[in-house]
Design an enzyme around this catalytic site. Structure first.
Site, PDB file in Angstrom:
ATOM      1  N   HIS A  73     -16.467 -10.861  -6.735  1.00  0.00           N
ATOM      2  CA  HIS A  73     -17.599 -11.211  -6.319  1.00  0.00           C
ATOM      3  C   HIS A  73     -17.588 -12.847  -5.981  1.00  0.00           C
ATOM      4  CE1 HIS A  73     -20.356  -7.730  -6.699  1.00  0.00           C
ATOM      5  NE2 HIS A  73     -19.366  -7.333  -6.605  1.00  0.00           N
ATOM      6  N   TYR A 202     -30.556 -10.989  -9.405  1.00  0.00           N
ATOM      7  CA  TYR A 202     -31.338 -11.215 -10.502  1.00  0.00           C
ATOM      8  C   TYR A 202     -32.462 -11.643 -10.080  1.00  0.00           C
ATOM      9  CZ  TYR A 202     -26.961 -11.996 -13.392  1.00  0.00           C
ATOM     10  OH  TYR A 202     -25.565 -11.869 -13.784  1.00  0.00           O
ATOM     11  N   PRO A 294     -28.440 -11.500 -22.296  1.00  0.00           N
ATOM     12  CA  PRO A 294     -27.469 -10.991 -21.300  1.00  0.00           C
ATOM     13  C   PRO A 294     -27.662 -11.391 -20.037  1.00  0.00           C
ATOM     14  CG  PRO A 294     -29.215  -9.212 -21.717  1.00  0.00           C
ATOM     15  CD  PRO A 294     -29.371 -10.159 -22.593  1.00  0.00           C
ATOM     16  N   LYS A 298     -22.959 -13.557 -20.193  1.00  0.00           N
ATOM     17  CA  LYS A 298     -21.715 -14.574 -20.950  1.00  0.00           C
ATOM     18  C   LYS A 298     -21.117 -13.769 -22.189  1.00  0.00           C
ATOM     19  CE  LYS A 298     -21.601 -17.777 -18.267  1.00  0.00           C
ATOM     20  NZ  LYS A 298     -20.835 -17.368 -17.568  1.00  0.00           N
ATOM     21  N   TYR A 386     -22.006 -20.123 -14.391  1.00  0.00           N
ATOM     22  CA  TYR A 386     -21.965 -18.890 -14.257  1.00  0.00           C
ATOM     23  C   TYR A 386     -20.449 -18.059 -14.018  1.00  0.00           C
ATOM     24  CZ  TYR A 386     -23.099 -13.932 -12.797  1.00  0.00           C
ATOM     25  OH  TYR A 386     -23.360 -12.238 -12.625  1.00  0.00           O
TER      26      TYR A 386
HETATM   27  P1  FAD Z   1     -18.628  -5.530 -30.217  1.00  0.00           P
HETATM   28  O1  FAD Z   1     -18.272  -5.265 -28.641  1.00  0.00           O
HETATM   29  O2  FAD Z   1     -19.899  -5.424 -30.697  1.00  0.00           O
HETATM   30  O3  FAD Z   1     -17.515  -5.012 -31.089  1.00  0.00           O
HETATM   31  C1  FAD Z   1     -17.705  -4.892 -32.190  1.00  0.00           C
HETATM   32  C2  FAD Z   1     -16.890  -3.929 -33.013  1.00  0.00           C
HETATM   33  O4  FAD Z   1     -16.803  -3.888 -34.492  1.00  0.00           O
HETATM   34  C3  FAD Z   1     -17.277  -2.583 -32.773  1.00  0.00           C
HETATM   35  O5  FAD Z   1     -16.557  -1.606 -32.126  1.00  0.00           O
HETATM   36  C4  FAD Z   1     -17.886  -2.091 -33.917  1.00  0.00           C
HETATM   37  O6  FAD Z   1     -17.842  -0.466 -33.896  1.00  0.00           O
HETATM   38  C5  FAD Z   1     -16.992  -2.689 -35.251  1.00  0.00           C
HETATM   39  N1  FAD Z   1     -17.797  -2.894 -36.149  1.00  0.00           N
HETATM   40  C6  FAD Z   1     -19.042  -2.984 -36.472  1.00  0.00           C
HETATM   41  N2  FAD Z   1     -19.270  -3.242 -37.684  1.00  0.00           N
HETATM   42  C7  FAD Z   1     -18.176  -2.720 -38.439  1.00  0.00           C
HETATM   43  C8  FAD Z   1     -17.960  -2.400 -39.821  1.00  0.00           C
HETATM   44  N3  FAD Z   1     -18.824  -2.574 -40.799  1.00  0.00           N
HETATM   45  N4  FAD Z   1     -16.463  -2.238 -40.146  1.00  0.00           N
HETATM   46  C9  FAD Z   1     -15.545  -2.006 -39.017  1.00  0.00           C
HETATM   47  N5  FAD Z   1     -15.885  -2.382 -37.819  1.00  0.00           N
HETATM   48  C10 FAD Z   1     -17.042  -2.507 -37.585  1.00  0.00           C
HETATM   49  N6  FAD Z   1     -21.632  -9.801 -21.825  1.00  0.00           N
HETATM   50  C11 FAD Z   1     -20.893 -10.472 -20.475  1.00  0.00           C
HETATM   51  O7  FAD Z   1     -20.116 -11.080 -20.667  1.00  0.00           O
HETATM   52  N7  FAD Z   1     -21.362  -9.929 -19.512  1.00  0.00           N
HETATM   53  C12 FAD Z   1     -22.224  -8.975 -19.121  1.00  0.00           C
HETATM   54  O8  FAD Z   1     -22.447  -8.818 -18.051  1.00  0.00           O
HETATM   55  C13 FAD Z   1     -23.080  -8.474 -20.426  1.00  0.00           C
HETATM   56  N8  FAD Z   1     -23.985  -7.591 -20.205  1.00  0.00           N
HETATM   57  C14 FAD Z   1     -24.476  -6.701 -21.509  1.00  0.00           C
HETATM   58  C15 FAD Z   1     -25.356  -6.099 -21.319  1.00  0.00           C
HETATM   59  C16 FAD Z   1     -25.830  -5.206 -22.285  1.00  0.00           C
HETATM   60  C17 FAD Z   1     -26.813  -4.053 -22.063  1.00  0.00           C
HETATM   61  C18 FAD Z   1     -25.538  -5.587 -23.578  1.00  0.00           C
HETATM   62  C19 FAD Z   1     -25.932  -4.920 -24.747  1.00  0.00           C
HETATM   63  C20 FAD Z   1     -24.441  -6.561 -23.732  1.00  0.00           C
HETATM   64  C21 FAD Z   1     -24.007  -7.312 -22.711  1.00  0.00           C
HETATM   65  N9  FAD Z   1     -23.095  -8.351 -22.886  1.00  0.00           N
HETATM   66  C22 FAD Z   1     -22.479  -8.811 -21.375  1.00  0.00           C
HETATM   67  C23 FAD Z   1     -22.467  -8.452 -24.101  1.00  0.00           C
HETATM   68  C24 FAD Z   1     -21.367  -7.981 -24.524  1.00  0.00           C
HETATM   69  O9  FAD Z   1     -21.263  -6.575 -24.495  1.00  0.00           O
HETATM   70  C25 FAD Z   1     -20.883  -8.616 -26.016  1.00  0.00           C
HETATM   71  O10 FAD Z   1     -21.018  -9.744 -25.992  1.00  0.00           O
HETATM   72  C26 FAD Z   1     -19.426  -8.102 -26.461  1.00  0.00           C
HETATM   73  O11 FAD Z   1     -19.555  -6.780 -26.472  1.00  0.00           O
HETATM   74  C27 FAD Z   1     -18.828  -8.712 -27.599  1.00  0.00           C
HETATM   75  O12 FAD Z   1     -17.509  -8.231 -27.917  1.00  0.00           O
HETATM   76  P2  FAD Z   1     -17.286  -8.044 -29.522  1.00  0.00           P
HETATM   77  O13 FAD Z   1     -16.010  -7.816 -29.613  1.00  0.00           O
HETATM   78  O14 FAD Z   1     -17.394  -9.341 -30.019  1.00  0.00           O
HETATM   79  O15 FAD Z   1     -18.356  -7.322 -30.222  1.00  0.00           O
HETATM   80  C1  DHB Z   2     -24.551  -6.611 -16.101  1.00  0.00           C
HETATM   81  C2  DHB Z   2     -24.794  -7.158 -17.289  1.00  0.00           C
HETATM   82  C3  DHB Z   2     -25.373  -8.658 -17.236  1.00  0.00           C
HETATM   83  O1  DHB Z   2     -25.976  -8.899 -18.488  1.00  0.00           O
HETATM   84  C4  DHB Z   2     -25.204  -9.313 -16.193  1.00  0.00           C
HETATM   85  O2  DHB Z   2     -25.733 -10.583 -16.352  1.00  0.00           O
HETATM   86  C5  DHB Z   2     -24.829  -8.907 -14.907  1.00  0.00           C
HETATM   87  C6  DHB Z   2     -24.244  -7.689 -14.872  1.00  0.00           C
HETATM   88  C7  DHB Z   2     -23.901  -5.437 -15.925  1.00  0.00           C
HETATM   89  O3  DHB Z   2     -23.816  -4.585 -16.859  1.00  0.00           O
HETATM   90  O4  DHB Z   2     -23.412  -4.972 -14.819  1.00  0.00           O
END
Ligand code: FAD
Ligand code: DHB
Length: 391
Positions: A73, A202, A294, A298, A386
């Site tokens: 994009h 947005y 979100p 980021k 962004y």
């Molecule tokens: P997580 O993905 O949370 O992974 C952590 C892992 O640790 C999990 O698999 C979990 O099972 C494991 N764990 C937890 N507790 C334990 C335990 N006790 N023992 C062993 N394992 C454990 N980010 C963006 O960059 N762009 C976006 O567009 C965006 N949109 C989002 C939309 C939504 C609705 C949400 C909820 C989040 C969004 N995010 C976005 C944020 C992004 O999803 C997270 O920042 C990302 O998942 C972080 O990755 P992580 O590996 O640090 O943590």
């Molecule tokens: C999506 C999630 C976000 O938080 C964002 O800023 C843009 C897109 C998505 O899930 O597609």
């Protein structure tokens, strides 16, 4: 006794990316997660990748599906209820973002694990960290068969998200959390219908926030903000589609194709940073150390930049016997984290209706959106953040 150089807790994007980067350098590691692969792949989360995240996948040679199916994009839209304001990322920064689901990125990393010799143990319960203040820590857990397990290592990396055990294992006097909880959450729906617009929108509307996003040309992802603590059962699909059509404004509404939701959930919004991101032999990466609302897309990308710094530091330690980069890890990562926190917080404030705000606050939002529409400087500041600040 089992021994690895690095024990990674968490098989989300942070843990899997780090595991692969370390394996590629010959560093021996074990990844533990309490969930099953299917559960992890069932979580619908991020959709937008910065170039740092794409380039880590390229470096690993795991970018084939992402390059084939991801959508580049060149820009996105801000909306104020009536008009669309385009932020031309490519023109303003020379860079762009990729739309590719976190689920798909995680699947690519999981599927390559066996072939790359990356050991992942799922279903690990009661994971506990020990001895991080010294240089011989260990991790214990109960495996899927109920047997007690232990691994000794030189470093533990906590990639276990906001609720995981790693950050909580740091003594209270050794760190500090900074937090802001918002009075609203995001209700998201996924539907197999074409997106309403070819770019993300947005929207900041009188009635609240809305986001039109996508996963492909035939799958859409939409969000609206709802009060904190709202029950998803109060939002049948038709009510969500009606609200989206109002908030996204007339141009986008005309393009909305309605369909049954295949996923619907509410995520709370929070800003959180834990300092420092290292305690002795424990490093924190991703959501274990920080959460962003979100709005700026980021969270996943910050997890990727932390992992980039952590992999560099641990590789220098094991391959070149140099511990300077481990010592510098927290400061280096936090400097980028705080800037992403600032951007996500300011975009959240601009785009959401805070229930405690009144007509004055709304006028401020409209004035700021009008200023952005008229100023290349303001658009550039948004675009630079962004697409992702340099690592
Ligand atoms: P997580 O993905 O949370 O992974 C952590 C892992 O640790 C999990 O698999 C979990 O099972 C494991 N764990 C937890 N507790 C334990 C335990 N006790 N023992 C062993 N394992 C454990 N980010 C963006 O960059 N762009 C976006 O567009 C965006 N949109 C989002 C939309 C939504 C609705 C949400 C909820 C989040 C969004 N995010 C976005 C944020 C992004 O999803 C997270 O920042 C990302 O998942 C972080 O990755 P992580 O590996 O640090 O943590
Ligand atoms: C999506 C999630 C976000 O938080 C964002 O800023 C843009 C897109 C998505 O899930 O597609």
């Amino acid at each position: 006794m089992r021994r690895v150089q690095v024990c990674i807790i968490g098989a989300g994007p942070a843990g899997l990316l780090l595991g692969h980067l370390l394996r590629a350098e010959g560093v021996d590691c074990l990844v533990l997660d309490r969930q099953s692969p299917d559960y992890i792949l069932g979580r619908i989360r991020a959709g937008v990748l910065e170039t740092i995240t794409v380039s880590l996948m390229e470096r690993l040679g795991l970018d084939a599906r992402l390059k084939a199916e991801g959508l580049w994009h060149d820009g996105f839209q801000l909306a104020d209820g009536e008009r669309l304001i385009r932020i031309d990322l490519a023109d303003l920064t020379g860079s762009r973002v990729m739309v590719y689901g976190q689920t798909e990125l995680t699947r690519d990393l999981m599927q390559a694990a066996e072939e790359r010799g990356l050991e992942i143990e799922y279903g690990a319960r009661e994971v506990a960290l020990h001895g991080m203040e010294g240089d011989a820590p260990h991790v214990t857990w109960t495996d899927a068969n109920g047997a007690q397990q232990r691994v000794d290592c030189r470093f533990i990396v906590g990639c276990d998200g906001f609720h995981g055990p790693s950050r909580k294992a740091i003594p209270a006097n050794a760190g500090k959390g900074f937090e802001r909880v918002y009075p609203f959450g995001w209700l998201g729906i996924l539907a197999d219908v074409p997106p309403c617009h070819h770019e993300l929108i947005y929207a900041s509307h009188e009635r609240g926030f809305a986001l039109a996003s996508m996963r492909s040309e035939t799958r859409s992802r939409y969000y609206i903000d709802v009060p904190a603590g709202e029950d998803v059962a109060n939002w049948p699909d038709d009510r969500v589609w009606d609200e989206l059509a109002l908030r996204l404004g007339p141009e986008a509404a005309a393009g909305i194709a309605r369909g049954p939701s295949i996923e619907k959930s509410i995520a709370p919004l929070r800003s959180f940073v834990f300092e420092p991101m290292r305690y002795g032999s424990l490093l924190l990466c991703g959501d274990a150390a920080h959460i962003v609302p979100p709005t700026g897309a980021k969270g996943l990308n910050l997890a990727a930049s932390d992992v980039h710094y952590a992999a560099e530091a641990l590789t220098a330690f094991f391959l070149r016997n140099c511990d300077d980069a481990v010592a510098a890890y927290s400061q280096k990562a936090l400097s980028r984290v705080w800037k992403a926190e600032r951007f996500s917080w300011s975009l959240t404030r601009l785009m959401h209706r805070d229930p405690s705000g009144g007509p004055f606050e709304r006028r401020m939002q409209l004035a700021e959106l009008d200023y952005i529409a008229s100023s290349r400087a303001a658009q550039t500041a948004i675009a630079e953040n962004y697409v992702g600040l340099p690592v």
